[in-house]
Scaffold this active site. Structure first.
Site, mmCIF file in Angstrom:
data_model
loop_
_atom_site.group_PDB
_atom_site.id
_atom_site.type_symbol
_atom_site.label_atom_id
_atom_site.label_comp_id
_atom_site.label_asym_id
_atom_site.label_seq_id
_atom_site.Cartn_x
_atom_site.Cartn_y
_atom_site.Cartn_z
ATOM 1 N N THR A 51 -35.408 8.594 -43.837
ATOM 2 C CA THR A 51 -35.358 8.252 -45.244
ATOM 3 C C THR A 51 -34.338 9.189 -45.859
ATOM 4 O OG1 THR A 51 -37.712 7.761 -45.224
ATOM 5 C CG2 THR A 51 -36.729 8.217 -47.360
ATOM 6 N N ARG A 90 -45.931 -3.629 -43.940
ATOM 7 C CA ARG A 90 -46.184 -2.182 -44.023
ATOM 8 C C ARG A 90 -45.273 -1.530 -45.061
ATOM 9 N NH1 ARG A 90 -42.859 2.698 -43.398
ATOM 10 N NH2 ARG A 90 -44.159 4.307 -42.483
ATOM 11 N N VAL A 91 -45.852 -0.710 -45.915
ATOM 12 C CA VAL A 91 -45.074 0.115 -46.829
ATOM 13 C C VAL A 91 -45.487 1.555 -46.577
ATOM 14 C CG1 VAL A 91 -44.648 0.719 -49.230
ATOM 15 C CG2 VAL A 91 -44.848 -1.686 -48.573
ATOM 16 N N GLY A 92 -44.510 2.419 -46.394
ATOM 17 C CA GLY A 92 -44.800 3.824 -46.111
ATOM 18 C C GLY A 92 -44.679 4.690 -47.351
ATOM 19 N N ASP A 93 -44.292 5.933 -47.142
ATOM 20 C CA ASP A 93 -44.233 6.905 -48.239
ATOM 21 C C ASP A 93 -43.004 6.711 -49.129
ATOM 22 O OD1 ASP A 93 -42.480 7.698 -46.217
ATOM 23 O OD2 ASP A 93 -42.788 9.829 -46.578
ATOM 24 N N THR A 149 -39.581 13.728 -45.779
ATOM 25 C CA THR A 149 -39.337 12.669 -44.802
ATOM 26 C C THR A 149 -40.251 12.894 -43.617
ATOM 27 O OG1 THR A 149 -37.656 11.496 -43.512
ATOM 28 C CG2 THR A 149 -37.467 13.887 -43.595
ATOM 29 N N GLY A 150 -40.412 11.859 -42.792
ATOM 30 C CA GLY A 150 -41.243 12.014 -41.603
ATOM 31 C C GLY A 150 -42.147 10.824 -41.405
ATOM 32 N N ASP A 151 -43.312 11.076 -40.821
ATOM 33 C CA ASP A 151 -44.262 10.014 -40.522
ATOM 34 C C ASP A 151 -44.976 9.602 -41.811
ATOM 35 O OD1 ASP A 151 -46.278 8.377 -39.691
ATOM 36 O OD2 ASP A 151 -46.795 9.592 -37.947
ATOM 37 N N GLY A 152 -44.355 8.656 -42.501
ATOM 38 C CA GLY A 152 -44.804 8.290 -43.840
ATOM 39 C C GLY A 152 -46.227 7.772 -43.899
#
Ligand SMILES: *[C@@H]1O[C@H](CO)[C@@H](O)[C@H](O)[C@H]1NC(C)=O
Ligand SMILES: *[C@@H]1O[C@H](CO)[C@@H](O)[C@H](O)[C@H]1NC(C)=O
Length: 358
Positions: A223, A251-254, A274-277
């Protein structure tokens, strides 16, 4: 000019030149603004934001310029069109913008057929009383407000990646406790066997979940998350991403979640993450960072604290945050990977990249 004033002015000038100091864990700190900070070595994006903010544009406009440059360049193949296919091979876009002065937020999630994520997010902020629009309705809004589309967001690259994944029996993927576990769907919930032991019901799940680390890494989950402090000291943040590669459609992440991937409060500071949202969004790490700074915590400690709250529950997660206080002091913290972020301030002639070790 008297002899007494000259050394003083020289001192002020030198302290401006040498305002980069090395923190005790090797993280450099620059106490100046305007300031642009971005996740990863997305140097061209930072330069684009810098040109805007140095030319007296607002923090919000500089964030749009910076994230937009990343979308056009398809930073790391995971921002803008043509990246990170979902299980159906489609690329979608999540983006967010936040004005730290007014606390206005605009965001789009799972937006199809429109390339300009950050501009769509800004239109939501500027021209609606809402905060977040999703899916095809977000695309219709963006196109009605003048953005180009509908466009095909796939690229030869994203289609190739998706075909290879399909040939590999859709492995790895984001499902858990489903059958089949070793091939493509459709998937069904796995049968659960309840075993009574001394009056207690113990639930056994059959099979072993796919480790997340095979799905989340610096090149399938990136991101751009950017913070800008403008010449008036106003703070804004923004993000843009395609989301996780091979995600389950919908799917929607962070990325488009204020307080998770980014947060800004002009009187306290800003944060980018950023990362594993999927995991990070359960903790609102950027809200935590900015709130900790509001309560007086130094950026370095605020960043470490936010990361360690997640790591205590999810020791295998990959993620990073950068804390930026209202004076432009910044510091990063990360877990599970080595993280890099980019900074442009008046203290240097070009973008500087900082490395943060877990
Ligand atoms: C930038 O904005 C400030 C405050 O609005 C103004 O005083 C200054 O002249 C502007 N500088 C330029 C180069 O436009
Ligand atoms: C979209 O573009 C991809 C890659 O160029 C191509 O394979 C696909 O057929 C296109 N889809 C449509 C609906 O045109």
């Amino acid at each position: 000019m008297t002899n007494r004033i000259l050394p003083f002015i020289t001192l002020v000038f030198l302290s401006t030149l040498f305002s980069i100091v090395i923190g005790d864990d090797g993280v450099a700190i620059s106490e100046q603004y305007p300031l642009v900070v971005s996740t990863w070595p997305f140097k061209e994006a930072v330069r684009a934001a810098w040109r805007a903010v140095d030319g007296n544009h607002s923090a919000v406009d500089a964030v749009v310029e910076g994230c937009s440059a990343c979308e056009e360049l398809r930073c790391d193949g995971t921002v803008g069109p043509g990246g990170s296919p979902d299980e159906n091979g489609e690329t979608t876009i999540d983006a967010l913008i936040m004005n730290g002065v007014t606390m206005e937020v605009g965001a789009v999630a799972a937006m199809r057929f429109v390339k300009d994520g950050i501009r769509a997010a800004k239109l939501v902020m500027q021209h609606t009383k809402h905060t977040l629009l999703v899916g095809e309705k977000a695309s219709a809004f963006a196109i009605a407000m003048g953005l180009p589309g509908p466009d095909n967001l796939s690229s030869a690259d994203s289609i190739r990646k998706w075909s290879t994944w399909k040939e590999n029996h859709c492995q790895p993927n984001f499902w858990k406790d489903v059958v089949p576990s070793d091939s493509c769907g459709p998937y069904h919930a796995k049968a659960r066997i309840d075993v009574k032991e001394g009056g207690c019901s113990t639930r056994y799940l059959m099979g072993v979940a796919e480790p997340r680390s095979s799905l989340v890494g610096p090149h399938n989950h990136d991101t751009i998350s950017m913070a800008v402090i403008d010449k008036r000291g106003h703070v804004a943040v923004g993000t843009s991403t395609n989301g996780a590669t091979y995600k389950i459609p919908g799917r929607v992440g962070d990325g488009p979640i204020a307080g998770s991937s980014a947060y800004a409060v002009t009187d306290s500071g800003a944060c980018v993450a950023t990362g594993d949202g999927d995991i990070m969004m359960r903790f609102l790490p950027c809200y935590q960072v900015v709130e900790s700074m509001r309560l007086g915590m130094e950026p370095r400690l605020a960043a470490k604290d936010a990361i360690s709250r997640i790591a205590r529950k999810f020791p295998d997660f990959l993620g990073a945050v950068v804390a930026i206080n209202k004076n432009g002091v910044h510091a990063g913290a990360c877990h599970g990977w080595t993280f890099e972020y980019s900074v442009r301030s008046p203290a240097t002639d070009d973008v500087e990249v900082f490395t943060v070790l877990p």
